[in-house]
Write a protein that holds these residues in place. Structure first.
Motif, PDB file in Angstrom:
ATOM      1  N   ARG A   1      39.337   3.324  35.177  1.00 27.80           N
ATOM      2  CA  ARG A   1      40.316   4.385  35.414  1.00 27.80           C
ATOM      3  C   ARG A   1      41.466   3.927  36.300  1.00 27.80           C
ATOM      4  O   ARG A   1      42.271   4.729  36.740  1.00 27.80           O
TER       5      ARG A   1
ATOM      6  N   LEU B   1      48.369  13.889  27.451  1.00 25.89           N
ATOM      7  CA  LEU B   1      47.434  14.635  28.298  1.00 25.89           C
ATOM      8  C   LEU B   1      46.197  13.801  28.620  1.00 25.89           C
ATOM      9  O   LEU B   1      45.766  13.731  29.779  1.00 25.89           O
ATOM     10  N   LEU B   2      45.648  13.139  27.634  1.00 25.74           N
ATOM     11  CA  LEU B   2      44.484  12.284  27.838  1.00 25.74           C
ATOM     12  C   LEU B   2      44.803  11.143  28.810  1.00 25.74           C
ATOM     13  O   LEU B   2      44.043  10.877  29.747  1.00 25.74           O
TER      14      LEU B   2
ATOM     15  N   ARG C   1      43.658  16.373  45.316  1.00 26.46           N
ATOM     16  CA  ARG C   1      42.440  15.598  45.497  1.00 26.46           C
ATOM     17  C   ARG C   1      42.487  14.773  46.786  1.00 26.46           C
ATOM     18  O   ARG C   1      41.524  14.726  47.550  1.00 26.46           O
TER      19      ARG C   1
ATOM     20  N   ALA D   1      47.225  11.031  31.046  1.00 26.98           N
ATOM     21  CA  ALA D   1      47.499  11.569  32.379  1.00 26.98           C
ATOM     22  C   ALA D   1      46.217  11.933  33.106  1.00 26.98           C
ATOM     23  O   ALA D   1      46.078  11.671  34.306  1.00 26.98           O
ATOM     24  N   LEU D   2      45.274  12.530  32.410  1.00 27.34           N
ATOM     25  CA  LEU D   2      44.021  12.927  33.063  1.00 27.34           C
ATOM     26  C   LEU D   2      43.169  11.728  33.454  1.00 27.34           C
ATOM     27  O   LEU D   2      42.500  11.748  34.486  1.00 27.34           O
ATOM     28  N   LEU D   3      43.172  10.698  32.628  1.00 28.03           N
ATOM     29  CA  LEU D   3      42.313   9.553  32.921  1.00 28.03           C
ATOM     30  C   LEU D   3      42.975   8.528  33.835  1.00 28.03           C
ATOM     31  O   LEU D   3      42.301   7.940  34.684  1.00 28.03           O
TER      32      LEU D   3
ATOM     33  N   THR E   1      49.557  16.669  36.706  1.00 29.33           N
ATOM     34  CA  THR E   1      48.653  15.587  37.086  1.00 29.33           C
ATOM     35  C   THR E   1      48.959  15.082  38.485  1.00 29.33           C
ATOM     36  O   THR E   1      48.041  14.822  39.275  1.00 29.33           O
TER      37      THR E   1
ATOM     38  N   ARG F   1      47.637  17.532  40.916  1.00 31.92           N
ATOM     39  CA  ARG F   1      46.176  17.435  40.947  1.00 31.92           C
ATOM     40  C   ARG F   1      45.725  16.254  41.807  1.00 31.92           C
ATOM     41  O   ARG F   1      44.790  16.368  42.592  1.00 31.92           O
ATOM     42  N   GLU F   2      46.389  15.118  41.657  1.00 39.99           N
ATOM     43  CA  GLU F   2      46.053  13.946  42.468  1.00 39.99           C
ATOM     44  C   GLU F   2      46.339  14.200  43.941  1.00 39.99           C
ATOM     45  O   GLU F   2      45.561  13.816  44.808  1.00 39.99           O
TER      46      GLU F   2
ATOM     47  N   SER G   1      51.224   7.930  32.073  1.00 41.13           N
ATOM     48  CA  SER G   1      51.671   9.030  31.210  1.00 41.13           C
ATOM     49  C   SER G   1      53.186   9.001  31.018  1.00 41.13           C
ATOM     50  O   SER G   1      53.677   9.338  29.939  1.00 41.13           O
TER      51      SER G   1
ATOM     52  N   ILE H   1      53.129  17.929  31.961  1.00 42.25           N
ATOM     53  CA  ILE H   1      51.778  17.362  32.079  1.00 42.25           C
ATOM     54  C   ILE H   1      51.730  16.351  33.216  1.00 42.25           C
ATOM     55  O   ILE H   1      50.793  16.352  34.026  1.00 42.25           O
TER      56      ILE H   1
END
Length: 181
Positions: free
Chosen positions: A40, A82-83, A147, A85-87, A140, A143-144, A93, A136
């Motif tokens: 990742r 999206l995939l 976190r 960016a999430l991973l 992300t 979100r980071e 992204s 997106i």
């Protein structure tokens, strides 16, 4: 002991935070990155983004040959962004958005086979794809950040708990000394 008043600031929502130095923030990011699996890592995301966009480009081309003109070719690109960016995060992204724009412009926007953003109609056709991809990426990034902020709060609470435990031990020792006396 509690942090000095100068170390604490209050945000717009009334939450209290302890200010972190640049070194503390760097250590926190290193700790966060150490807990993330190797696959990742953002560098892997940069490497994987281009082949995934190529795969989606080929899939869109194949579907358009089999079923006729695809009305929404950018929808599959948005799912891939999206995939990614999430991973793998924001950087890969953004690379996927750029590669997707080039691919959509070359294969799906008339005149076919020419990359050029000189026509306003081409830009208008790519605008929803770019805007959705940037949204997106923004989500992300938030979100980071959340976190990392949760990790910082956890670290702050851990240090505060250790301080309370040390103070409690001192009080117990003083109590035992008083009883012994």
């Amino acid at each position: 002991m509690r942090a000095a008043q100068s170390d604490i600031y209050i945000d717009r929502r009334g939450r209290r935070y302890r200010q972190m130095s640049f070194e503390q923030r760097a250590k926190l990011r290193k700790k966060y990155r150490a807990n993330v699996p190797g696959w990742r890592h953002p560098a892997i995301g940069y490497i994987v983004a281009v082949p995934l966009i190529g795969l989606v480009t080929f899939g869109n081309w194949y579907l358009s040959k089999m079923l006729g003109q695809n009305a929404f070719p950018s929808s599959t690109f948005v799912v891939v962004i999206l995939l990614i960016a999430l991973l793998w995060g924001v950087g890969p992204s953004l690379l996927a958005i750029a590669a997707g724009c080039l691919s959509l412009d070359y294969f799906n926007i008339k005149p076919y086979g020419i990359i050029g953003f000189d026509n306003v109609q081409q830009i208008i056709q790519l605008a929803p794809f770019v805007v959705s991809g940037l949204i997106i990426a923004l989500i992300t990034a938030q979100r980071e950040r959340a976190r990392l902020q949760a990790l910082a709060t956890e670290q702050e609470l851990q240090s505060y708990a250790e301080e309370l435990e040390a103070t409690n031990r001192q009080l117990q020792d003083a109590n035992h000394a008083k009883d012994h006396f």
